[in-house]
Design a protein around this motif. Structure first.
Motif, PDB file in Angstrom:
ATOM      1  N   UNK A   1      -8.487 -31.593  18.600  1.00 34.95           N
ATOM      2  CA  UNK A   1      -7.970 -30.307  19.075  1.00 34.95           C
ATOM      3  C   UNK A   1      -7.528 -29.445  17.902  1.00 34.95           C
ATOM      4  N   UNK A   2      -6.853 -30.050  16.947  1.00 39.93           N
ATOM      5  CA  UNK A   2      -6.412 -29.297  15.772  1.00 39.93           C
ATOM      6  C   UNK A   2      -7.604 -28.759  14.992  1.00 39.93           C
ATOM      7  N   UNK A   3      -8.634 -29.580  14.839  1.00 39.15           N
ATOM      8  CA  UNK A   3      -9.840 -29.127  14.142  1.00 39.15           C
ATOM      9  C   UNK A   3     -10.490 -27.973  14.898  1.00 39.15           C
ATOM     10  N   UNK A   4     -10.581 -28.089  16.225  1.00 41.71           N
ATOM     11  CA  UNK A   4     -11.182 -27.015  17.021  1.00 41.71           C
ATOM     12  C   UNK A   4     -10.373 -25.724  16.911  1.00 41.71           C
ATOM     13  N   UNK A   5      -9.044 -25.833  16.913  1.00 48.22           N
ATOM     14  CA  UNK A   5      -8.213 -24.631  16.780  1.00 48.22           C
ATOM     15  C   UNK A   5      -8.399 -23.979  15.411  1.00 48.22           C
ATOM     16  N   UNK A   6      -8.484 -24.791  14.363  1.00 49.46           N
ATOM     17  CA  UNK A   6      -8.677 -24.245  13.018  1.00 49.46           C
ATOM     18  C   UNK A   6     -10.043 -23.566  12.918  1.00 49.46           C
ATOM     19  N   UNK A   7     -11.083 -24.209  13.464  1.00 51.92           N
ATOM     20  CA  UNK A   7     -12.422 -23.616  13.417  1.00 51.92           C
ATOM     21  C   UNK A   7     -12.457 -22.292  14.176  1.00 51.92           C
ATOM     22  N   UNK A   8     -11.872 -22.261  15.366  1.00 55.03           N
ATOM     23  CA  UNK A   8     -11.903 -21.011  16.138  1.00 55.03           C
ATOM     24  C   UNK A   8     -11.067 -19.923  15.463  1.00 55.03           C
ATOM     25  N   UNK A   9      -9.948 -20.295  14.844  1.00 50.72           N
ATOM     26  CA  UNK A   9      -9.135 -19.294  14.148  1.00 50.72           C
ATOM     27  C   UNK A   9      -9.869 -18.758  12.927  1.00 50.72           C
ATOM     28  N   UNK A  10     -10.493 -19.647  12.148  1.00 50.65           N
ATOM     29  CA  UNK A  10     -11.245 -19.183  10.984  1.00 50.65           C
ATOM     30  C   UNK A  10     -12.420 -18.311  11.402  1.00 50.65           C
ATOM     31  N   UNK A  11     -13.086 -18.706  12.481  1.00 48.09           N
ATOM     32  CA  UNK A  11     -14.213 -17.924  12.981  1.00 48.09           C
ATOM     33  C   UNK A  11     -13.754 -16.515  13.358  1.00 48.09           C
ATOM     34  N   UNK A  12     -12.608 -16.434  14.042  1.00 49.15           N
ATOM     35  CA  UNK A  12     -12.090 -15.131  14.447  1.00 49.15           C
ATOM     36  C   UNK A  12     -11.698 -14.300  13.227  1.00 49.15           C
ATOM     37  N   UNK A  13     -10.991 -14.923  12.282  1.00 44.56           N
ATOM     38  CA  UNK A  13     -10.539 -14.184  11.098  1.00 44.56           C
ATOM     39  C   UNK A  13     -11.731 -13.679  10.298  1.00 44.56           C
ATOM     40  N   UNK A  14     -12.710 -14.567  10.050  1.00 44.23           N
ATOM     41  CA  UNK A  14     -13.847 -14.142   9.247  1.00 44.23           C
ATOM     42  C   UNK A  14     -14.720 -13.125   9.974  1.00 44.23           C
ATOM     43  N   UNK A  15     -14.792 -13.214  11.301  1.00 44.74           N
ATOM     44  CA  UNK A  15     -15.573 -12.201  12.015  1.00 44.74           C
ATOM     45  C   UNK A  15     -14.877 -10.848  11.951  1.00 44.74           C
ATOM     46  N   UNK A  16     -13.550 -10.836  11.936  1.00 47.30           N
ATOM     47  CA  UNK A  16     -12.813  -9.580  11.811  1.00 47.30           C
ATOM     48  C   UNK A  16     -12.859  -9.049  10.378  1.00 47.30           C
ATOM     49  N   UNK A  17     -12.754  -9.943   9.400  1.00 49.95           N
ATOM     50  CA  UNK A  17     -12.749  -9.511   8.004  1.00 49.95           C
ATOM     51  C   UNK A  17     -14.139  -9.074   7.575  1.00 49.95           C
TER      52      UNK A  17
END
Length: 167
Positions: free
Chosen positions: A63-79
């Motif tokens: 779950x922690x890995x999935x949360x980190x992946x989704x957060x990074x995906x969101x941040x990089x898609x916004x950046x």
């Protein structure tokens, strides 16, 4: 991104449920005189407790890995939506120098706490009675991550130079 986040949420709920079941079942395991679980005399309940506890921990890790992946995906898609070559070079420099900043934080923390730190370890780093030697040492030794982050920064700087030249 949302799918990975929901999968992480499912893993988190399943991990919490498995840990709760392990905690409930642990009350039915025979305990030794010192109050600890006696594995050799625990009977059939010990194996499910162990399996649920380990499985719950693994599910929480996933779950922690999935949360980190989704957060990074969101941040990089916004950046990356409005990224320019200059922005990529600044991001690359930030990634490259981050381990050095963390290492300086560890050294500064040792100095503030009145302790001593070097490559062999940290000594005398106490705050309000808590021993922070391991934390300060881990922060200080993070400069070794420059081997990875420096390479990533160089790729980013080269990429931003090529990108700027092709514009």
């Amino acid at each position: 991104m949302l799918t990975i986040f929901l999968i992480g949420l499912f893993f988190m709920c399943a991990g919490i449920l498995a840990g709760l079941l392990a905690w409930i079942l642990a009350h039915f395991v025979k305990k030794g005189p010192d109050g600890r679980i006696n594995v050799s005399q625990g009977g059939l309940v010990v194996k499910p407790v162990f399996a649920l506890a380990v499985g719950g921990g693994l599910l929480l890790g996933f779950a922690l890995i999935a949360f980190v992946i989704s957060a990074l995906w969101w941040v990089f898609s916004e950046i990356l939506r409005d990224m320019t070559p200059g922005g990529l070079s600044l991001l690359s420099l930030g990634i490259g120098f981050l381990p050095l900043v963390v290492s300086a934080l560890g050294a500064g923390l040792a100095k503030i706490l009145g302790g001593r730190i070097d490559a062999s370890g940290a000594q005398g780093c106490f705050f309000l009675g808590f021993d922070l030697n391991n934390l300060v040492y881990a922060l200080f030794m993070s400069y070794w991550a420059v081997f990875l982050s420096g390479g990533l920064a160089m790729f980013g700087l080269i990429g931003s130079g090529i990108w700027a030249a092709l514009r």
